[in-house]
Design a protein around this motif. Sequence first.
Motif, mmCIF file in Angstrom:
data_model
loop_
_atom_site.group_PDB
_atom_site.id
_atom_site.type_symbol
_atom_site.label_atom_id
_atom_site.label_comp_id
_atom_site.label_asym_id
_atom_site.label_seq_id
_atom_site.Cartn_x
_atom_site.Cartn_y
_atom_site.Cartn_z
ATOM 1 N N LYS A 174 0.846 -1.190 0.000
ATOM 2 C CA LYS A 174 0.000 0.000 0.000
ATOM 3 C C LYS A 174 0.883 1.243 0.000
ATOM 4 O O LYS A 174 1.757 1.398 0.841
ATOM 5 N N ILE A 175 0.618 2.135 -0.951
ATOM 6 C CA ILE A 175 1.457 3.311 -1.141
ATOM 7 C C ILE A 175 0.590 4.560 -1.073
ATOM 8 O O ILE A 175 -0.518 4.594 -1.616
ATOM 9 N N ASN A 176 1.102 5.568 -0.395
ATOM 10 C CA ASN A 176 0.407 6.844 -0.308
ATOM 11 C C ASN A 176 1.443 7.961 -0.400
ATOM 12 O O ASN A 176 2.648 7.720 -0.267
ATOM 13 N N SER A 177 0.983 9.172 -0.632
ATOM 14 C CA SER A 177 1.906 10.298 -0.779
ATOM 15 C C SER A 177 1.292 11.556 -0.191
ATOM 16 O O SER A 177 0.067 11.654 -0.031
ATOM 17 N N HIS A 178 2.152 12.514 0.126
ATOM 18 C CA HIS A 178 1.677 13.760 0.718
ATOM 19 C C HIS A 178 2.582 14.911 0.297
ATOM 20 O O HIS A 178 3.810 14.781 0.275
ATOM 21 N N PRO A 183 10.379 24.578 -2.100
ATOM 22 C CA PRO A 183 10.274 25.390 -3.311
ATOM 23 C C PRO A 183 10.065 24.522 -4.554
ATOM 24 O O PRO A 183 10.872 23.631 -4.841
ATOM 25 N N GLY A 184 8.974 24.744 -5.267
ATOM 26 C CA GLY A 184 8.647 23.916 -6.418
ATOM 27 C C GLY A 184 7.912 22.645 -6.055
ATOM 28 O O GLY A 184 7.584 21.839 -6.919
ATOM 29 N N ASP A 185 7.680 22.443 -4.774
ATOM 30 C CA ASP A 185 6.957 21.288 -4.222
ATOM 31 C C ASP A 185 7.823 20.026 -4.183
ATOM 32 O O ASP A 185 8.736 19.836 -4.982
ATOM 33 N N SER A 186 7.511 19.189 -3.230
ATOM 34 C CA SER A 186 8.121 17.877 -3.072
ATOM 35 C C SER A 186 7.093 16.987 -2.377
ATOM 36 O O SER A 186 6.212 17.500 -1.682
ATOM 37 N N TYR A 187 7.196 15.688 -2.570
ATOM 38 C CA TYR A 187 6.195 14.776 -2.027
ATOM 39 C C TYR A 187 6.870 13.656 -1.243
ATOM 40 O O TYR A 187 7.895 13.110 -1.663
ATOM 41 N N SER A 188 6.266 13.343 -0.104
ATOM 42 C CA SER A 188 6.701 12.197 0.692
ATOM 43 C C SER A 188 5.879 10.981 0.312
ATOM 44 O O SER A 188 4.735 11.106 -0.143
ATOM 45 N N PHE A 189 6.450 9.801 0.545
ATOM 46 C CA PHE A 189 5.772 8.542 0.222
ATOM 47 C C PHE A 189 5.793 7.613 1.425
ATOM 48 O O PHE A 189 6.775 7.564 2.166
ATOM 49 N N SER A 190 4.701 6.873 1.589
ATOM 50 C CA SER A 190 4.672 5.790 2.573
ATOM 51 C C SER A 190 4.447 4.469 1.857
ATOM 52 O O SER A 190 3.738 4.400 0.854
ATOM 53 N N PHE A 191 5.078 3.425 2.393
ATOM 54 C CA PHE A 191 4.972 2.069 1.851
ATOM 55 C C PHE A 191 4.614 1.148 3.004
ATOM 56 O O PHE A 191 5.342 1.081 3.994
ATOM 57 N N GLU A 192 3.520 0.435 2.860
ATOM 58 C CA GLU A 192 2.977 -0.342 3.973
ATOM 59 C C GLU A 192 2.666 -1.761 3.516
ATOM 60 O O GLU A 192 1.947 -1.970 2.534
ATOM 61 N N VAL A 193 3.214 -2.739 4.245
ATOM 62 C CA VAL A 193 2.966 -4.141 3.923
ATOM 63 C C VAL A 193 3.239 -4.984 5.164
ATOM 64 O O VAL A 193 4.121 -4.662 5.967
ATOM 65 N N ASP A 194 2.460 -6.019 5.337
ATOM 66 C CA ASP A 194 2.628 -6.949 6.465
ATOM 67 C C ASP A 194 2.631 -6.217 7.813
ATOM 68 O O ASP A 194 3.375 -6.581 8.735
ATOM 69 N N GLY A 195 1.812 -5.187 7.911
ATOM 70 C CA GLY A 195 1.702 -4.459 9.176
ATOM 71 C C GLY A 195 2.857 -3.522 9.481
ATOM 72 O O GLY A 195 2.936 -2.957 10.577
ATOM 73 N N LYS A 197 5.196 -0.044 8.233
ATOM 74 C CA LYS A 197 5.134 1.154 7.394
ATOM 75 C C LYS A 197 6.487 1.861 7.349
ATOM 76 O O LYS A 197 7.090 2.138 8.372
ATOM 77 N N PHE A 198 6.913 2.164 6.118
ATOM 78 C CA PHE A 198 8.151 2.895 5.866
ATOM 79 C C PHE A 198 7.805 4.204 5.175
ATOM 80 O O PHE A 198 7.000 4.237 4.246
ATOM 81 N N VAL A 199 8.434 5.304 5.617
ATOM 82 C CA VAL A 199 8.150 6.624 5.044
ATOM 83 C C VAL A 199 9.446 7.251 4.532
ATOM 84 O O VAL A 199 10.468 7.263 5.226
ATOM 85 N N TYR A 200 9.371 7.784 3.321
ATOM 86 C CA TYR A 200 10.471 8.511 2.696
ATOM 87 C C TYR A 200 10.041 9.962 2.578
ATOM 88 O O TYR A 200 9.116 10.298 1.838
ATOM 89 N N GLU A 217 -4.255 16.060 8.297
ATOM 90 C CA GLU A 217 -3.575 16.150 7.016
ATOM 91 C C GLU A 217 -2.241 15.400 7.076
ATOM 92 O O GLU A 217 -1.402 15.649 7.928
ATOM 93 N N GLY A 218 -2.069 14.466 6.200
ATOM 94 C CA GLY A 218 -0.859 13.659 6.173
ATOM 95 C C GLY A 218 -0.897 12.432 7.065
ATOM 96 O O GLY A 218 0.057 11.655 7.108
ATOM 97 N N GLU A 219 -1.998 12.217 7.771
ATOM 98 C CA GLU A 219 -2.086 11.123 8.737
ATOM 99 C C GLU A 219 -1.871 9.756 8.097
ATOM 100 O O GLU A 219 -1.158 8.913 8.642
ATOM 101 N N ALA A 220 -2.449 9.534 6.923
ATOM 102 C CA ALA A 220 -2.337 8.230 6.271
ATOM 103 C C ALA A 220 -0.896 7.898 5.908
ATOM 104 O O ALA A 220 -0.500 6.733 5.888
ATOM 105 N N VAL A 221 -0.105 8.934 5.632
ATOM 106 C CA VAL A 221 1.293 8.715 5.249
ATOM 107 C C VAL A 221 2.189 8.527 6.470
ATOM 108 O O VAL A 221 3.011 7.610 6.516
ATOM 109 N N PHE A 222 2.023 9.380 7.479
ATOM 110 C CA PHE A 222 3.008 9.452 8.552
ATOM 111 C C PHE A 222 2.643 8.717 9.845
ATOM 112 O O PHE A 222 3.541 8.203 10.526
#
Length: 311
Positions: A174-178, A183-195, A197-200, A217-222
């Motif tokens: 499961k992948i999500n982003s926020h 400047p110019g925007d940037s997005y974080s990603f979460s990766f979730e599997v087998d219970g 969660k890793f966040v970049y 806001e951002g709860e699903a990712v972080f």
Amino acid sequence: MRIHFWGVRGSLPTPISPKQVQSKIMAAIQRVTPEDLKSAETRAKFVSSLPSWIFGTAGGNTACVELQHDDTHIILDAGSGIRALGKERKCPDKYHLFFSHFHWDHISGFAFFDHAYNPKVEFDIYSHWENAKEVFLNQLAEPYSPPSIAKSICHKMNFHTLEADKEFFIDGIKINSHKMRHPGDSYSFSFEVDGKKFVYATDVELKSTDFKVKSEEGEAVFKNADVIVIDSQYTVEEVYRKENWGHSAFCYAIDFAVYWNIKKVYLFHHEPTYDDKKLNSILQASRWYAQYINHSDIQIELAKEDLEIEI
């Protein structure tokens, strides 16, 4: 999930300098005693006892982190660190390549990625920009690259435009982003599997006001992540001098992790002017700060090239 750090610097590649090598040697010599030199065994023991900032290095390549789960291969950003990934890893049939944004330090390594020239490899490329294909491929064209690059680079590239805060799945992950403040925007990603969660979360300018009021806001990712890799480029003093440059002080990174109940933090996107001794002092200051705010239970580490962790 297996996480491997191939590039951890921010802004631009920073090879270790001759002066820094000499400083490490001098620091080691100052610690040695006659007893340490008696035999091969005592010499080896002495070397292994040296602080990590003397014995090793955080590395000088820009952002590239690999995530592997079973047969799924995910690459987070293609900074100069991706070159080492191509030299060390066997080539899979497919890569899922995620871009936090397209600033130069996050894309400049792709032309030097050996696997990109293998005609059997397919790339699924994910970002939040509709013009990502044009932006990404332009750096591989003349006059920025030799004409041979555009002709021989992998053409099995599928570009996907993501929507922030909207989850999707790749091979059961499961992948999500926020969207982050940069400047110019940037997005974080979460990766979730087998219970787990890793966040970049690279390239974000956190501010103290971000932790005043609880927000969904951002709860699903972080929220409740097991591990976060997060921008902590500056000291507090420097972050005030470089306001709106798009990067965070290490203490704000710790506040952020505490705010979202994240268990383990890897300080990332290191300032190119900081040597290994300075980075080690930031690591220690981060741990002291966590104790000061009564969160000594949070684990804090320094992201280093070639470091591999399991989640």
